[in-house]
Design a protein around this motif. Structure first.
Motif, mmCIF file in Angstrom:
data_model
loop_
_atom_site.group_PDB
_atom_site.id
_atom_site.type_symbol
_atom_site.label_atom_id
_atom_site.label_comp_id
_atom_site.label_asym_id
_atom_site.label_seq_id
_atom_site.Cartn_x
_atom_site.Cartn_y
_atom_site.Cartn_z
ATOM 1 N N TYR A 1 -5.459 -0.498 -3.002
ATOM 2 C CA TYR A 1 -6.048 -0.002 -1.755
ATOM 3 C C TYR A 1 -6.827 1.294 -2.029
ATOM 4 O O TYR A 1 -6.547 1.997 -3.013
ATOM 5 C CB TYR A 1 -4.935 0.278 -0.742
ATOM 6 C CG TYR A 1 -4.270 -0.969 -0.239
ATOM 7 C CD1 TYR A 1 -4.625 -1.521 0.994
ATOM 8 C CD2 TYR A 1 -3.315 -1.618 -1.006
ATOM 9 C CE1 TYR A 1 -4.017 -2.691 1.449
ATOM 10 C CE2 TYR A 1 -2.713 -2.787 -0.567
ATOM 11 C CZ TYR A 1 -3.072 -3.316 0.663
ATOM 12 O OH TYR A 1 -2.483 -4.473 1.099
ATOM 13 N N PRO A 2 -7.769 1.636 -1.152
ATOM 14 C CA PRO A 2 -8.461 2.914 -1.316
ATOM 15 C C PRO A 2 -7.450 4.064 -1.307
ATOM 16 O O PRO A 2 -6.486 4.048 -0.544
ATOM 17 C CB PRO A 2 -9.387 2.991 -0.088
ATOM 18 C CG PRO A 2 -9.536 1.586 0.381
ATOM 19 C CD PRO A 2 -8.262 0.876 0.023
ATOM 20 N N LYS A 3 -7.674 5.038 -2.160
ATOM 21 C CA LYS A 3 -6.866 6.271 -2.218
ATOM 22 C C LYS A 3 -5.373 5.991 -2.392
ATOM 23 O O LYS A 3 -4.532 6.683 -1.823
ATOM 24 C CB LYS A 3 -7.088 7.124 -0.964
ATOM 25 C CG LYS A 3 -8.527 7.602 -0.839
ATOM 26 C CD LYS A 3 -8.681 8.573 0.290
ATOM 27 C CE LYS A 3 -10.138 9.030 0.410
ATOM 28 N NZ LYS A 3 -10.403 9.829 1.568
ATOM 29 N N THR B 1 -16.844 11.020 -2.132
ATOM 30 C CA THR B 1 -17.048 9.692 -1.554
ATOM 31 C C THR B 1 -17.617 8.718 -2.584
ATOM 32 O O THR B 1 -18.298 9.127 -3.534
ATOM 33 C CB THR B 1 -18.008 9.733 -0.336
ATOM 34 O OG1 THR B 1 -19.257 10.247 -0.764
ATOM 35 C CG2 THR B 1 -17.449 10.592 0.778
ATOM 36 N N ARG C 1 -19.066 4.252 -2.823
ATOM 37 C CA ARG C 1 -19.526 3.134 -1.971
ATOM 38 C C ARG C 1 -18.413 2.120 -1.704
ATOM 39 O O ARG C 1 -18.635 1.120 -1.049
ATOM 40 C CB ARG C 1 -20.719 2.444 -2.649
ATOM 41 C CG ARG C 1 -21.964 3.302 -2.638
ATOM 42 C CD ARG C 1 -23.053 2.729 -3.512
ATOM 43 N NE ARG C 1 -22.770 2.910 -4.923
ATOM 44 C CZ ARG C 1 -23.622 2.603 -5.914
ATOM 45 N NH1 ARG C 1 -24.814 2.096 -5.618
ATOM 46 N NH2 ARG C 1 -23.296 2.790 -7.169
ATOM 47 N N ASN D 1 0.834 -1.199 0.000
ATOM 48 C CA ASN D 1 0.000 0.000 0.000
ATOM 49 C C ASN D 1 0.876 1.260 0.000
ATOM 50 O O ASN D 1 1.072 1.894 1.036
ATOM 51 C CB ASN D 1 -0.945 -0.011 1.209
ATOM 52 C CG ASN D 1 -1.944 1.128 1.150
ATOM 53 O OD1 ASN D 1 -1.971 1.889 0.180
ATOM 54 N ND2 ASN D 1 -2.758 1.243 2.179
ATOM 55 N N SER E 1 -12.686 5.178 -6.250
ATOM 56 C CA SER E 1 -12.383 4.922 -4.832
ATOM 57 C C SER E 1 -10.896 4.658 -4.615
ATOM 58 O O SER E 1 -10.370 4.879 -3.521
ATOM 59 C CB SER E 1 -13.199 3.733 -4.303
ATOM 60 O OG SER E 1 -12.675 2.505 -4.787
ATOM 61 N N ARG E 2 -10.199 4.174 -5.651
ATOM 62 C CA ARG E 2 -8.759 3.866 -5.524
ATOM 63 C C ARG E 2 -7.895 5.115 -5.692
ATOM 64 O O ARG E 2 -6.692 5.089 -5.396
ATOM 65 C CB ARG E 2 -8.303 2.808 -6.560
ATOM 66 C CG ARG E 2 -9.102 1.511 -6.586
ATOM 67 C CD ARG E 2 -9.069 0.742 -5.286
ATOM 68 N NE ARG E 2 -10.200 0.985 -4.438
ATOM 69 C CZ ARG E 2 -10.451 0.323 -3.306
ATOM 70 N NH1 ARG E 2 -9.660 -0.660 -2.922
ATOM 71 N NH2 ARG E 2 -11.497 0.633 -2.557
ATOM 72 N N ASP F 1 -15.233 3.107 -0.508
ATOM 73 C CA ASP F 1 -14.134 3.777 0.197
ATOM 74 C C ASP F 1 -13.515 2.920 1.300
ATOM 75 O O ASP F 1 -12.360 3.130 1.678
ATOM 76 C CB ASP F 1 -14.607 5.123 0.754
ATOM 77 C CG ASP F 1 -14.938 6.102 -0.374
ATOM 78 O OD1 ASP F 1 -14.533 5.832 -1.526
ATOM 79 O OD2 ASP F 1 -15.617 7.105 -0.102
ATOM 80 N N ASP F 2 -14.283 1.955 1.817
ATOM 81 C CA ASP F 2 -13.739 1.073 2.865
ATOM 82 C C ASP F 2 -13.410 -0.325 2.336
ATOM 83 O O ASP F 2 -13.135 -1.232 3.117
ATOM 84 C CB ASP F 2 -14.758 0.934 4.008
ATOM 85 C CG ASP F 2 -15.030 2.279 4.658
ATOM 86 O OD1 ASP F 2 -14.075 3.070 4.773
ATOM 87 O OD2 ASP F 2 -16.203 2.542 5.001
ATOM 88 N N PHE F 3 -13.505 -0.511 1.024
ATOM 89 C CA PHE F 3 -13.293 -1.847 0.438
ATOM 90 C C PHE F 3 -11.794 -2.104 0.297
ATOM 91 O O PHE F 3 -11.102 -1.440 -0.468
ATOM 92 C CB PHE F 3 -13.978 -1.909 -0.935
ATOM 93 C CG PHE F 3 -14.002 -3.278 -1.546
ATOM 94 C CD1 PHE F 3 -15.133 -4.084 -1.451
ATOM 95 C CD2 PHE F 3 -12.890 -3.768 -2.221
ATOM 96 C CE1 PHE F 3 -15.153 -5.353 -2.027
ATOM 97 C CE2 PHE F 3 -12.902 -5.036 -2.785
ATOM 98 C CZ PHE F 3 -14.040 -5.828 -2.683
ATOM 99 N N MET F 4 -11.308 -3.088 1.035
ATOM 100 C CA MET F 4 -9.877 -3.397 0.975
ATOM 101 C C MET F 4 -9.615 -4.380 -0.175
ATOM 102 O O MET F 4 -10.511 -5.136 -0.569
ATOM 103 C CB MET F 4 -9.414 -3.998 2.302
ATOM 104 C CG MET F 4 -9.523 -3.019 3.460
ATOM 105 S SD MET F 4 -8.676 -1.451 3.108
ATOM 106 C CE MET F 4 -7.016 -1.864 3.599
#
Ligand code: SAM
Length: 208
Positions: A90-92, A194, A196, A22, A124-125, A198-201
């Motif tokens: 990973y997100p962001k 944002t 849907r 990451n 989201s990434r 954003d928390d998806f690993m």
């Protein structure tokens, strides 16, 4: 029409998938024989670049070139971008996505990146302030993508005309030599945007 939700958790890992760390990355989707990716790797040798290409012969050509100029930050990937991105990123994490001359089937609008539910996952990434650069010689593709940006994704963007002497990719060279208009959209992810996912690993190779 609202876009349905991408089924990220159903993506099967690409063959021989290897998880990544990451850390900040640049991603090229549909890199072809890798002309742009190789130029990028030369210009920014310290930036980690993953260049994804699903067609075997094109990937082989990119990989061959990459071995001639070794760079530990440049990673050619032979995979379909959708499962690879879902399993790896990973997100962001991503500062820039390049999608250069994707050339969809003219009659299959669902193949165009900004019409796909997957585009939300791509966003989201992306880090806040990060960019997606989409180039095309198809005027209607750019126009449709602009509508999607305004109506669905609500992202700021700039539309640019590619200079006639630009030569970033094999397809760009071909289209400009024919005198075609090549354009690109440079989209920016705003602060506090944002999705849907954003928390998806990343699925990291674990299959459904
Ligand atoms: C028209 S070519 C352009 C190649 C290169 N970007 C250029 O401009 O020369 C589009 C490329 O995208 C690749 N591609 C399309 N969809 C893809 C996906 N989902 N994952 C990986 N590669 C993809 C195709 O295999 C093809 O090589």
């Amino acid at each position: 029409m609202p876009i349905r939700q991408f089924q990220a958790q159903r993506m099967v890992a690409p063959r021989q998938f290897k998880p990544i760390e990451n850390k900040p990355v640049v991603i090229e989707i549909g890199a072809g024989k890798g002309k742009h990716a190789l130029l990028f790797a030369q210009q920014y040798p310290d930036t980690t670049l993953y260049a994804i290409e699903r067609t075997r012969e094109k990937f082989d050509a990119m990989q061959k070139q990459a071995t001639l100029t070794p760079n530990s930050h440049f990673h050619p990937i032979h995979a379909d971008a959708l499962p690879w991105i879902t399993h790896a990123l990973y997100p962001k994490q991503v500062s820039t996505f390049y999608i250069l001359y994707p050339n969809p089937e003219p009659h299959n609008s669902a193949q165009r990146w900004l019409n796909m539910p997957f585009f939300e996952f791509l966003l989201s990434r992306l880090v806040e302030g990060g960019q997606i650069i989409l180039a095309s010689n198809i005027v209607d593709y750019i126009a449709e993508a602009e509508q999607q940006l305004l109506q669905v994704w609500k992202l700021p963007y700039e539309k640019q005309t590619i200079a006639s002497d630009s030569s970033r990719t094999h397809f760009e060279v071909k289209y400009l030599a024919r005198g075609e208009l090549c354009q690109q959209l440079v989209m920016t992810k705003p602060q506090h945007y944002t999705t849907r996912f954003d928390d998806f690993m990343p699925l990291n190779g674990v299959n459904p």
